[in-house]
Design a protein around this motif. Structure first.
Motif, PDB file in Angstrom:
ATOM      1  N   THR A 138       0.839  -1.205   0.000  1.00  0.00           N
ATOM      2  CA  THR A 138       0.000   0.000   0.000  1.00  0.00           C
ATOM      3  C   THR A 138       0.872   1.251   0.000  1.00  0.00           C
ATOM      4  N   LEU A 139       1.901   1.248   0.821  1.00  0.00           N
ATOM      5  CA  LEU A 139       2.811   2.397   0.884  1.00  0.00           C
ATOM      6  C   LEU A 139       3.552   2.604  -0.434  1.00  0.00           C
ATOM      7  N   GLU A 140       3.976   1.517  -1.060  1.00  0.00           N
ATOM      8  CA  GLU A 140       4.704   1.636  -2.319  1.00  0.00           C
ATOM      9  C   GLU A 140       3.808   2.190  -3.430  1.00  0.00           C
ATOM     10  N   LYS A 141       2.538   1.812  -3.428  1.00  0.00           N
ATOM     11  CA  LYS A 141       1.595   2.369  -4.409  1.00  0.00           C
ATOM     12  C   LYS A 141       1.394   3.867  -4.186  1.00  0.00           C
ATOM     13  N   ALA A 142       1.542   4.301  -2.948  1.00  0.00           N
ATOM     14  CA  ALA A 142       1.332   5.716  -2.592  1.00  0.00           C
ATOM     15  C   ALA A 142       2.591   6.561  -2.765  1.00  0.00           C
ATOM     16  N   GLU A 143       3.674   5.953  -3.218  1.00  0.00           N
ATOM     17  CA  GLU A 143       4.949   6.666  -3.311  1.00  0.00           C
ATOM     18  C   GLU A 143       4.884   7.985  -4.080  1.00  0.00           C
ATOM     19  N   PRO A 144       4.198   8.068  -5.234  1.00  0.00           N
ATOM     20  CA  PRO A 144       4.190   9.354  -5.940  1.00  0.00           C
ATOM     21  C   PRO A 144       3.665  10.529  -5.091  1.00  0.00           C
ATOM     22  N   THR A 145       2.740  10.250  -4.204  1.00  0.00           N
ATOM     23  CA  THR A 145       2.193  11.305  -3.347  1.00  0.00           C
ATOM     24  C   THR A 145       3.147  11.655  -2.204  1.00  0.00           C
ATOM     25  N   PHE A 146       3.862  10.668  -1.693  1.00  0.00           N
ATOM     26  CA  PHE A 146       4.684  10.877  -0.499  1.00  0.00           C
ATOM     27  C   PHE A 146       6.184  10.971  -0.770  1.00  0.00           C
ATOM     28  N   MET A 147       6.572  10.966  -2.047  1.00  0.00           N
ATOM     29  CA  MET A 147       7.988  11.078  -2.394  1.00  0.00           C
ATOM     30  C   MET A 147       8.625  12.271  -1.705  1.00  0.00           C
ATOM     31  N   PHE A 148       9.874  12.108  -1.354  1.00  0.00           N
ATOM     32  CA  PHE A 148      10.684  13.182  -0.760  1.00  0.00           C
ATOM     33  C   PHE A 148      10.239  13.571   0.644  1.00  0.00           C
ATOM     34  N   MET A 149       9.428  12.738   1.291  1.00  0.00           N
ATOM     35  CA  MET A 149       9.044  12.992   2.681  1.00  0.00           C
ATOM     36  C   MET A 149       9.858  12.069   3.577  1.00  0.00           C
ATOM     37  N   GLU A 150      10.547  12.653   4.519  1.00  0.00           N
ATOM     38  CA  GLU A 150      11.383  11.865   5.415  1.00  0.00           C
ATOM     39  C   GLU A 150      10.557  10.839   6.190  1.00  0.00           C
ATOM     40  N   ASN A 151       9.388  11.239   6.683  1.00  0.00           N
ATOM     41  CA  ASN A 151       8.558  10.314   7.460  1.00  0.00           C
ATOM     42  C   ASN A 151       8.101   9.114   6.634  1.00  0.00           C
ATOM     43  N   TYR A 152       7.890   9.329   5.348  1.00  0.00           N
ATOM     44  CA  TYR A 152       7.515   8.230   4.448  1.00  0.00           C
ATOM     45  C   TYR A 152       8.677   7.236   4.354  1.00  0.00           C
TER      46      TYR A 152
END
Length: 168
Positions: A138-152
């Motif tokens: 689920t997190l990997e699918k959401a990568e485009p939205t959360f890219m470049f976020m340290e918490n991600y």
């Protein structure tokens, strides 16, 4: 120098990119006030849903749509699309853009808290591991939205580490 315990306020200002002449011309010609009003509604609905959902896929879809509509409306305003002053959406669009980072942080924090809790509540290591694998997907699918976020990145590492521990 800031001593411990003091807060530093960081303020960013939205600076729109220059709109290429051909795009500006087409937008002035075809983008209507009715479309702008509909985009404003979609932006508001999407932002509200993104603000309240616990489902990460829904969050990403609605968050991305809200930000995209905000940029479209600001672009229409910037290039002088006829009737945009009537739509009066500048402040709302700026609120969406300025609140974007905070909204992403909240969504990621809520998702992590809920999913980590659910995984650890399972009885077997195999069940926990499967839950963490599902969470990672689920997190990997959401990568485009959360890219470049340290918490991600930290959360991805934590989930991968837990999967590794459970597979031993």
């Amino acid at each position: 120098v800031v001593s411990q315990g003091e807060f530093v306020a960081v303020q960013t200002e939205y600076k729109p990119d220059a709109v290429p002449d051909d795009i500006a011309k087409e937008m002035r010609k075809y983008y209507t006030v009715a479309q702008a009003r509909r985009d404003l509604e979609i932006m508001a609905e999407s932002y509200k849903l993104a603000s309240t959902t616990k489902n990460l896929a829904t969050f990403c879809m609605r968050y991305d749509l809200a930000v995209q509509k905000a940029h479209t409306l600001l672009q229409a305003e910037q290039i002088g699309v006829r009737g945009m002053k009537k739509v009066n959406c500048h402040d709302t669009c700026m609120s969406v853009i300025n609140g974007a980072a905070t909204l992403k942080e909240r969504a990621l924090r809520d998702f992590a808290a809920e999913e980590l809790y659910k995984a650890e509540e399972l009885k077997t290591d195999k069940g926990k591991c499967n839950r963490y694998i599902k969470m990672l997907m689920t997190l990997e699918k959401a990568e485009p939205t959360f890219m470049f976020m340290e918490n991600y990145d930290v959360l991805i590492a934590k989930v991968k580490e837990r999967i590794s521990e459970l597979q031993q």
